[in-house]
Design a protein around this motif. Structure first.
Motif, PDB file in Angstrom:
ATOM      1  N   PHE A 152       1.208  10.533  -5.770  1.00 56.17           N
ATOM      2  CA  PHE A 152       1.531  11.908  -5.392  1.00 56.17           C
ATOM      3  C   PHE A 152       2.860  12.416  -5.961  1.00 56.17           C
ATOM      4  O   PHE A 152       3.243  13.556  -5.688  1.00 56.17           O
ATOM      5  N   GLU A 153       3.552  11.622  -6.764  1.00 57.05           N
ATOM      6  CA  GLU A 153       4.853  12.061  -7.261  1.00 57.05           C
ATOM      7  C   GLU A 153       4.746  13.169  -8.300  1.00 57.05           C
ATOM      8  O   GLU A 153       5.502  14.143  -8.256  1.00 57.05           O
ATOM      9  N   LEU A 154       3.838  13.048  -9.262  1.00 58.20           N
ATOM     10  CA  LEU A 154       3.705  14.072 -10.294  1.00 58.20           C
ATOM     11  C   LEU A 154       3.293  15.421  -9.710  1.00 58.20           C
ATOM     12  O   LEU A 154       3.948  16.437  -9.973  1.00 58.20           O
ATOM     13  N   PRO A 155       2.216  15.493  -8.913  1.00 56.54           N
ATOM     14  CA  PRO A 155       1.871  16.806  -8.341  1.00 56.54           C
ATOM     15  C   PRO A 155       2.979  17.382  -7.475  1.00 56.54           C
ATOM     16  O   PRO A 155       3.189  18.596  -7.446  1.00 56.54           O
ATOM     17  N   SER A 156       3.707  16.529  -6.785  1.00 55.57           N
ATOM     18  CA  SER A 156       4.791  17.023  -5.938  1.00 55.57           C
ATOM     19  C   SER A 156       5.897  17.653  -6.776  1.00 55.57           C
ATOM     20  O   SER A 156       6.430  18.710  -6.434  1.00 55.57           O
ATOM     21  N   VAL A 213       0.819  -1.216   0.000  1.00 53.03           N
ATOM     22  CA  VAL A 213       0.000   0.000   0.000  1.00 53.03           C
ATOM     23  C   VAL A 213       0.851   1.264   0.000  1.00 53.03           C
ATOM     24  O   VAL A 213       0.416   2.324  -0.476  1.00 53.03           O
ATOM     25  N   PHE A 214       2.069   1.177   0.506  1.00 53.80           N
ATOM     26  CA  PHE A 214       2.971   2.326   0.483  1.00 53.80           C
ATOM     27  C   PHE A 214       3.115   2.867  -0.937  1.00 53.80           C
ATOM     28  O   PHE A 214       3.111   4.082  -1.168  1.00 53.80           O
ATOM     29  N   PHE A 215       3.225   1.957  -1.905  1.00 61.65           N
ATOM     30  CA  PHE A 215       3.517   2.375  -3.269  1.00 61.65           C
ATOM     31  C   PHE A 215       2.305   2.948  -3.995  1.00 61.65           C
ATOM     32  O   PHE A 215       2.467   3.693  -4.961  1.00 61.65           O
ATOM     33  N   PHE A 216       1.101   2.617  -3.557  1.00 68.73           N
ATOM     34  CA  PHE A 216      -0.076   3.194  -4.191  1.00 68.73           C
ATOM     35  C   PHE A 216      -0.102   4.708  -4.007  1.00 68.73           C
ATOM     36  O   PHE A 216      -0.263   5.471  -4.959  1.00 68.73           O
ATOM     37  N   THR A 217       0.052   5.154  -2.772  1.00 71.03           N
ATOM     38  CA  THR A 217       0.051   6.595  -2.520  1.00 71.03           C
ATOM     39  C   THR A 217       1.360   7.236  -2.978  1.00 71.03           C
ATOM     40  O   THR A 217       1.378   8.378  -3.438  1.00 71.03           O
ATOM     41  N   VAL A 236       2.443   8.862   1.013  1.00 73.61           N
ATOM     42  CA  VAL A 236       2.071  10.236   0.663  1.00 73.61           C
ATOM     43  C   VAL A 236       3.227  11.191   0.968  1.00 73.61           C
ATOM     44  O   VAL A 236       3.606  12.033   0.148  1.00 73.61           O
ATOM     45  N   ALA A 237       3.799  11.060   2.153  1.00 68.28           N
ATOM     46  CA  ALA A 237       4.815  12.003   2.603  1.00 68.28           C
ATOM     47  C   ALA A 237       6.133  11.854   1.847  1.00 68.28           C
ATOM     48  O   ALA A 237       6.805  12.850   1.554  1.00 68.28           O
ATOM     49  N   GLU A 238       6.517  10.623   1.518  1.00 70.02           N
ATOM     50  CA  GLU A 238       7.808  10.402   0.853  1.00 70.02           C
ATOM     51  C   GLU A 238       7.737  10.566  -0.657  1.00 70.02           C
ATOM     52  O   GLU A 238       8.779  10.606  -1.324  1.00 70.02           O
ATOM     53  N   ALA A 239       6.537  10.696  -1.212  1.00 72.72           N
ATOM     54  CA  ALA A 239       6.365  10.677  -2.668  1.00 72.72           C
ATOM     55  C   ALA A 239       7.236  11.697  -3.394  1.00 72.72           C
ATOM     56  O   ALA A 239       7.773  11.416  -4.466  1.00 72.72           O
ATOM     57  N   GLY A 240       7.359  12.882  -2.836  1.00 75.82           N
ATOM     58  CA  GLY A 240       8.040  13.944  -3.570  1.00 75.82           C
ATOM     59  C   GLY A 240       9.539  13.975  -3.428  1.00 75.82           C
ATOM     60  O   GLY A 240      10.208  14.708  -4.165  1.00 75.82           O
ATOM     61  N   LEU A 241      10.109  13.181  -2.538  1.00 73.22           N
ATOM     62  CA  LEU A 241      11.533  13.340  -2.240  1.00 73.22           C
ATOM     63  C   LEU A 241      12.434  12.885  -3.390  1.00 73.22           C
ATOM     64  O   LEU A 241      13.226  13.679  -3.910  1.00 73.22           O
ATOM     65  N   LEU A 292       5.168   5.737 -11.881  1.00 75.11           N
ATOM     66  CA  LEU A 292       4.695   4.451 -12.407  1.00 75.11           C
ATOM     67  C   LEU A 292       5.757   3.371 -12.230  1.00 75.11           C
ATOM     68  O   LEU A 292       5.446   2.201 -11.997  1.00 75.11           O
ATOM     69  N   GLY A 293       7.015   3.782 -12.322  1.00 76.38           N
ATOM     70  CA  GLY A 293       8.094   2.816 -12.138  1.00 76.38           C
ATOM     71  C   GLY A 293       8.086   2.210 -10.756  1.00 76.38           C
ATOM     72  O   GLY A 293       8.425   1.033 -10.578  1.00 76.38           O
ATOM     73  N   ASN A 294       7.697   2.990  -9.767  1.00 76.95           N
ATOM     74  CA  ASN A 294       7.699   2.487  -8.399  1.00 76.95           C
ATOM     75  C   ASN A 294       6.530   1.561  -8.094  1.00 76.95           C
ATOM     76  O   ASN A 294       6.445   1.025  -6.989  1.00 76.95           O
ATOM     77  N   LEU A 295       5.642   1.377  -9.073  1.00 81.74           N
ATOM     78  CA  LEU A 295       4.655   0.306  -8.913  1.00 81.74           C
ATOM     79  C   LEU A 295       5.374  -1.038  -8.819  1.00 81.74           C
ATOM     80  O   LEU A 295       4.816  -2.023  -8.325  1.00 81.74           O
ATOM     81  N   ALA A 296       6.619  -1.055  -9.298  1.00 82.85           N
ATOM     82  CA  ALA A 296       7.432  -2.263  -9.151  1.00 82.85           C
ATOM     83  C   ALA A 296       7.582  -2.623  -7.679  1.00 82.85           C
ATOM     84  O   ALA A 296       7.671  -3.800  -7.326  1.00 82.85           O
ATOM     85  N   GLY A 297       7.633  -1.605  -6.827  1.00 82.63           N
ATOM     86  CA  GLY A 297       7.724  -1.866  -5.397  1.00 82.63           C
ATOM     87  C   GLY A 297       6.493  -2.579  -4.880  1.00 82.63           C
ATOM     88  O   GLY A 297       6.578  -3.480  -4.037  1.00 82.63           O
ATOM     89  N   ALA A 298       5.321  -2.181  -5.404  1.00 79.83           N
ATOM     90  CA  ALA A 298       4.080  -2.848  -5.002  1.00 79.83           C
ATOM     91  C   ALA A 298       4.087  -4.300  -5.448  1.00 79.83           C
ATOM     92  O   ALA A 298       3.636  -5.200  -4.729  1.00 79.83           O
TER      93      ALA A 298
END
Length: 502
Positions: A108-112, A100-104, A157-162, A423-429
């Motif tokens: 949120f990466e693009l808007p960030s 579930v970490f990777f869904f959020t 959510v919080a880590e998405a933009g880093l 989208l690449g980080n969906l690999a984490g999911a």
């Protein structure tokens, strides 16, 4: 890369400093020809400025990403210290907490990344750190599966933009043929985090029973509080843009801007004003989606190893403490190799040969693991994992830098990199579910899936390089004499004057 709307190299940058609330690239309206006289400087002077920037920019970014990756992956360390038993969780529930970490995170990466252009990086990145540090600390006091699942959602959510923000931020400072070395220095923090995580978890786990908390809880609490503490210092160590950097002299600012303007793109400029068109162009750009497949071929093994390496080593017959410590040499070696490979890649101004070589190492590593698993040779399995990790960490920044070098326009690059990483980080999911509890200790399915994704990524990388070569050859045959420069600028990387980096 910057376009003609950047800072006038013959004009002091004080005007840019006054516009601290927005990107100076947007705040300035003056346009000057790219060939306007600039101070003559030597290659040594250029290198001197780059080294100065390295000292001021890269260390803080590396610390930020080290903490982000540490906080994201320490759940693997907590698992072998008793997290599942204390929370009465099953193996599938643990996998869902990873997933579930990777869904959020992806959402949120693009808007960030788009907000990074509107808000100052020195404000936005530390703000994200405070948010995920608080969430991480709260993760140490959850009492059941629902609590852990919820905190993992908000951590995403919080880590998405880093990472996408910092990776894009580097492209605002360094020309594309100099960027991978810096991306590797920054990303190697993830490798160091893997080693540091094992050492830190080994030490913190000794606090088991302090204040009535289990050792795995202290892993979350102390690492979360450390993140918040660094976030309070971070604004003083992050410099927003070259035009406003106080640590650069007037002459050094001109040199940086000149390097960014004169990148080897065939002479096209870049628009930096926001238009929705640039986001749409990114969403429709074929190269981003091919690059995502390459990304999956690297990131599936990355997250599979990150989350499950302690468990994999423990299941080879080692104790929890020994398993934590045995992760350290793997990650340290990977960090060193990543930096050396990036330096060579920048020196040769080539990306794909290095990406393909190290993806080949990933594949070889998993082949060794699959061939030796269950044969009573844990040392060979460990060696195979070692080889795979040494391939993962150099390949990752190579892939990121390869795409960023081939996207022209600040906002297109920002959105394109966010799409690739998001989208690449969906690999984490996906990878979160590869290593199932019922497959221990052999984990044949997990290793086989990692190998399959890696092979698919290698094929995609070959397709990407061949496509770039074909397009470059076609553009070499186009007569651009008399073409309107403004129109060429609007086309960005689709301009006949643009050449893709191979």
């Amino acid at each position: 890369m910057l376009n003609q709307s950047g800072l006038d190299p013959q004009k002091p940058s004080s005007a840019a400093v006054e516009n601290v609330g927005e990107s100076p690239l947007e705040a300035m309206d003056e346009k000057r020809p790219l060939d306007e006289a600039l101070p003559v400087y030597s290659v040594e002077k250029e290198n001197q400025v780059l080294r100065k920037m390295d000292r001021r920019i890269i260390p803080m970014l590396a610390v930020l990403y080290l903490l982000a990756f540490l906080d994201r992956g320490n759940i693997g360390n907590a698992k072998i210290e008793g997290l599942l038993d204390d929370l009465n969780m099953t193996g599938p529930q643990y996998s869902w907490c990873l997933t579930v970490f990777f869904f959020t995170y992806c959402a949120f990466e693009l808007p960030s990344n788009l907000l990074l252009k509107k808000m100052r990086p020195s404000r936005w990145l530390p703000l994200l750190m405070v948010a995920w540090g608080i969430v991480m600390t709260l993760m140490g006091v959850v009492h059941n599966y629902a609590g852990l699942l919820s905190t993992r959602i908000f951590l995403g959510v919080a880590e998405a933009g880093l990472y996408p923000g910092a990776a894009y931020y580097i492209t605002l400072w360094y020309p594309r043929h100099r960027a991978q070395y810096r991306q590797a220095l920054f990303f190697s923090a993830a490798s160091i985090a893997g080693a540091f995580s094992g050492l830190l978890a080994y030490g913190i786990a000794k606090m088991d029973g302090v204040a009535g908390y289990a050792g795995w809880r202290w892993i979350f609490i102390l690492e979360g509080l450390l993140t918040v503490l660094v976030a309070l210092i971070a604004p003083f160590g992050i410099h927003d843009f070259p035009e406003t950097a106080k640590f650069l002299t007037e002459e050094e600012r001109k040199i940086v801007i000149h390097m960014l303007r004169s990148q080897n793109t065939g002479g096209t400029g870049e628009a930096t004003e926001f238009r929705m068109k640039y986001v749409v162009d990114s969403l429709l750009d074929w190269q981003i989606y091919v690059s995502i497949i390459v990304y999956w071929g690297i990131t599936c093994p990355l997250y599979g190893i990150s989350f499950f390496l302690p468990s994999i080593i423990k299941d080879l017959g080692y104790t929890s403490s020994t398993a934590q410590l045995l992760t350290v040499p793997i990650y340290i070696t990977a960090a060193v190799v990543a930096v050396v490979a990036a330096w060579l890649s920048d020196r040769r101004k080539q990306r794909s040969p290095f990406v393909l070589f190290f993806m080949g190492l990933i594949a070889i590593g998993f082949i060794i693991v699959l061939a030796s698993t269950g044969r009573g040779v844990p040392g060979v399995v460990y060696f195979g994992v070692f080889v795979a990790v040494v391939g993962i960490y150099p390949a990752f920044p190579g892939n990121i830098t390869w795409l960023s070098a081939n996207l022209a326009g600040d906002y297109k690059r920002a959105s394109g990199m966010a799409i690739q990483i998001g989208l690449g980080n969906l690999a984490g999911a996906m990878a979160s579910n590869f290593y199932r509890a019922q497959d221990a200790p052999k984990y044949i399915l997990g290793h086989a899936l990692e190998l399959g994704f890696c092979v698919a990524g290698i094929i995609a990388a070959v397709i990407l390089r061949l496509s770039y070569q074909r397009i470059n050859r076609k553009r070499d045959q186009i007569d651009v004499t008399g073409c309107d420069e403004a129109e060429m600028e609007k086309l960005g990387d689709r301009s006949p004057m643009f050449r893709y980096m191979l």
